[in-house]
Design a protein around this motif. Structure first.
Motif, mmCIF file in Angstrom:
data_model
loop_
_atom_site.group_PDB
_atom_site.id
_atom_site.type_symbol
_atom_site.label_atom_id
_atom_site.label_comp_id
_atom_site.label_asym_id
_atom_site.label_seq_id
_atom_site.Cartn_x
_atom_site.Cartn_y
_atom_site.Cartn_z
ATOM 1 N N PRO A 1 0.805 -1.230 0.000
ATOM 2 C CA PRO A 1 0.000 0.000 0.000
ATOM 3 C C PRO A 1 0.827 1.265 0.000
ATOM 4 O O PRO A 1 0.335 2.317 -0.398
ATOM 5 N N PHE A 2 2.094 1.200 0.447
ATOM 6 C CA PHE A 2 2.920 2.401 0.508
ATOM 7 C C PHE A 2 3.787 2.568 -0.736
ATOM 8 O O PHE A 2 4.523 3.543 -0.838
ATOM 9 N N VAL A 3 3.719 1.620 -1.654
ATOM 10 C CA VAL A 3 4.499 1.693 -2.888
ATOM 11 C C VAL A 3 3.587 1.810 -4.092
ATOM 12 O O VAL A 3 3.801 2.649 -4.973
ATOM 13 N N GLU A 4 2.562 0.968 -4.139
ATOM 14 C CA GLU A 4 1.666 0.977 -5.282
ATOM 15 C C GLU A 4 0.770 2.212 -5.251
ATOM 16 O O GLU A 4 0.393 2.690 -4.181
ATOM 17 N N ALA B 1 -3.784 -3.289 21.681
ATOM 18 C CA ALA B 1 -3.927 -3.760 20.301
ATOM 19 C C ALA B 1 -3.678 -2.626 19.306
ATOM 20 O O ALA B 1 -3.078 -2.836 18.242
ATOM 21 N N LYS B 2 -4.122 -1.409 19.645
ATOM 22 C CA LYS B 2 -3.870 -0.270 18.765
ATOM 23 C C LYS B 2 -2.381 0.017 18.650
ATOM 24 O O LYS B 2 -1.870 0.302 17.555
ATOM 25 N N LEU B 3 -1.670 -0.054 19.772
ATOM 26 C CA LEU B 3 -0.223 0.179 19.731
ATOM 27 C C LEU B 3 0.479 -0.890 18.900
ATOM 28 O O LEU B 3 1.398 -0.584 18.119
ATOM 29 N N GLU B 4 0.060 -2.141 19.055
ATOM 30 C CA GLU B 4 0.653 -3.204 18.245
ATOM 31 C C GLU B 4 0.362 -2.993 16.762
ATOM 32 O O GLU B 4 1.231 -3.208 15.912
ATOM 33 N N GLN B 5 -0.853 -2.576 16.454
ATOM 34 C CA GLN B 5 -1.199 -2.319 15.056
ATOM 35 C C GLN B 5 -0.363 -1.175 14.491
ATOM 36 O O GLN B 5 0.124 -1.248 13.353
ATOM 37 N N GLU B 6 -0.189 -0.113 15.275
ATOM 38 C CA GLU B 6 0.627 1.007 14.808
ATOM 39 C C GLU B 6 2.077 0.580 14.608
ATOM 40 O O GLU B 6 2.737 1.016 13.654
ATOM 41 N N ALA B 7 2.584 -0.279 15.506
ATOM 42 C CA ALA B 7 3.962 -0.752 15.350
ATOM 43 C C ALA B 7 4.117 -1.590 14.084
ATOM 44 O O ALA B 7 5.090 -1.436 13.327
ATOM 45 N N VAL B 8 3.149 -2.482 13.843
ATOM 46 C CA VAL B 8 3.201 -3.295 12.624
ATOM 47 C C VAL B 8 3.083 -2.419 11.383
ATOM 48 O O VAL B 8 3.796 -2.611 10.386
ATOM 49 N N GLU B 9 2.202 -1.423 11.440
ATOM 50 C CA GLU B 9 2.029 -0.524 10.299
ATOM 51 C C GLU B 9 3.300 0.267 10.032
ATOM 52 O O GLU B 9 3.706 0.456 8.878
ATOM 53 N N GLN B 10 3.945 0.722 11.100
ATOM 54 C CA GLN B 10 5.179 1.472 10.929
ATOM 55 C C GLN B 10 6.287 0.587 10.373
ATOM 56 O O GLN B 10 7.082 1.013 9.517
ATOM 57 N N ALA B 11 6.345 -0.664 10.846
ATOM 58 C CA ALA B 11 7.352 -1.589 10.316
ATOM 59 C C ALA B 11 7.110 -1.867 8.836
ATOM 60 O O ALA B 11 8.053 -1.905 8.031
ATOM 61 N N ARG B 12 5.849 -2.057 8.463
ATOM 62 C CA ARG B 12 5.534 -2.276 7.047
ATOM 63 C C ARG B 12 5.911 -1.061 6.210
ATOM 64 O O ARG B 12 6.469 -1.185 5.116
ATOM 65 N N ARG B 13 5.597 0.122 6.742
ATOM 66 C CA ARG B 13 5.931 1.336 5.999
ATOM 67 C C ARG B 13 7.446 1.454 5.809
ATOM 68 O O ARG B 13 7.927 1.812 4.726
ATOM 69 N N THR B 14 8.208 1.160 6.867
ATOM 70 C CA THR B 14 9.662 1.270 6.773
ATOM 71 C C THR B 14 10.229 0.285 5.758
ATOM 72 O O THR B 14 11.073 0.633 4.917
#
Length: 265
Positions: A68-71, A206-219
């Motif tokens: 989602p962050f590339v396409e 759960a929100k913090l975990e989701q934000e961490a996963v989202e940030q890792a995916r973005r990176t």
């Protein structure tokens, strides 16, 4: 196989199409005709991709294939095509028919009094004056007449004992409720508040975990975006060079064929 006046082109979707060989492709400059051939090739490949997108079956790719962050964001036309595919997979009565995985609803049997009250409410009828709690249940029973039989007096006495016992139990319960009811209600509210705080903490975690996963995916995707763009540009450049080579080879074949025809005369 390439014929005398026909060539075979292969689009990006892997489908082979046959077209008439252009005379200018055989005799014109190779780079200019190769560029036109490349543009035509890319346009037909895009059309093929659009046809494939419009007719391909609905499938769910694995989460690792989403970028989602590339396409780029899909266009409104692409979203409409995707929504139409999703709608076509649904049965015609999916809005009114429950899903098969849902449990069946229980058949609730109400008492006659509740059914009568439901009927009154649905009919918008006013409440009757004597409706509600029957206060005669808490009133002492009336004594029989002086001329009543012994059995009548015995029955009335038994009913009086039962009513007295019932009213005594209710009096005890009301006194206990008055003494300890407030504290019990506060304790119950405190327990519910503690449970609510625990659930809110779980949601926040759960929100913090989701934000961490989202940030890792973005990176990860941001770091790989340059490589992906480079590979895509390299693929496009390779396809363009391949088309130029094909166009040049077709031009050379046309020249050879023309010389053979001139030599045969």
């Amino acid at each position: 196989m390439v014929g005398e006046d026909r060539i075979i082109k292969r689009g990006s979707g892997g489908a082979s199409t046959t077209c008439e060989n252009d005379a200018s492709l055989r005799t014109g400059p190779p780079l200019r005709n190769a560029k036109a051939f490349e543009l035509q090739f890319m346009d037909e490949g895009a059309d093929w991709d659009n046809r494939q997108t419009a007719t391909m079956p609905l499938s769910r790719p694995p989460p690792s294939s989403a970028l989602p962050f590339v396409e780029p964001v899909p266009s409104a036309k692409a979203m409409a095509a995707a929504n139409s595919l999703i709608e076509s997979e649904f049965p015609h009565d999916y809005i009114t028919t429950p899903h098969p995985s849902l449990p069946t609803a229980r058949n609730i049997k109400y008492s006659d009094l509740i059914e009568a009250e439901h009927t009154r409410l649905s009919s918008d009828l006013p409440r009757e004056a004597d409706a509600g709690i029957d206060l005669t249940r808490y009133a002492p029973p009336e004594a029989p007449s002086s001329t009543a039989s012994k059995e009548t007096w015995t029955t009335a006495l038994q009913q009086a004992y039962t009513s007295a016992k019932y009213l005594s139990a209710r009096s005890i319960n009301l006194s206990l409720l008055e003494t300890y009811g407030r504290n019990a209600w506060l304790v119950g509210n405190s327990q519910l508040e503690n449970e609510l705080k625990g659930l809110e903490a779980d949601v926040e975690r759960a929100k913090l975990e989701q934000e961490a996963v989202e940030q890792a995916r973005r990176t990860v995707q941001d770091n790989a975006e340059g490589e992906i763009r480079g590979l895509e540009d390299g693929w496009r450049s390779g396809v363009g060079r391949m088309i130029e080579v094909l166009a040049a080879s077709e031009r050379v074949k046309g020249e050879i064929l023309e010389k053979r025809r001139m030599g045969a005369r």
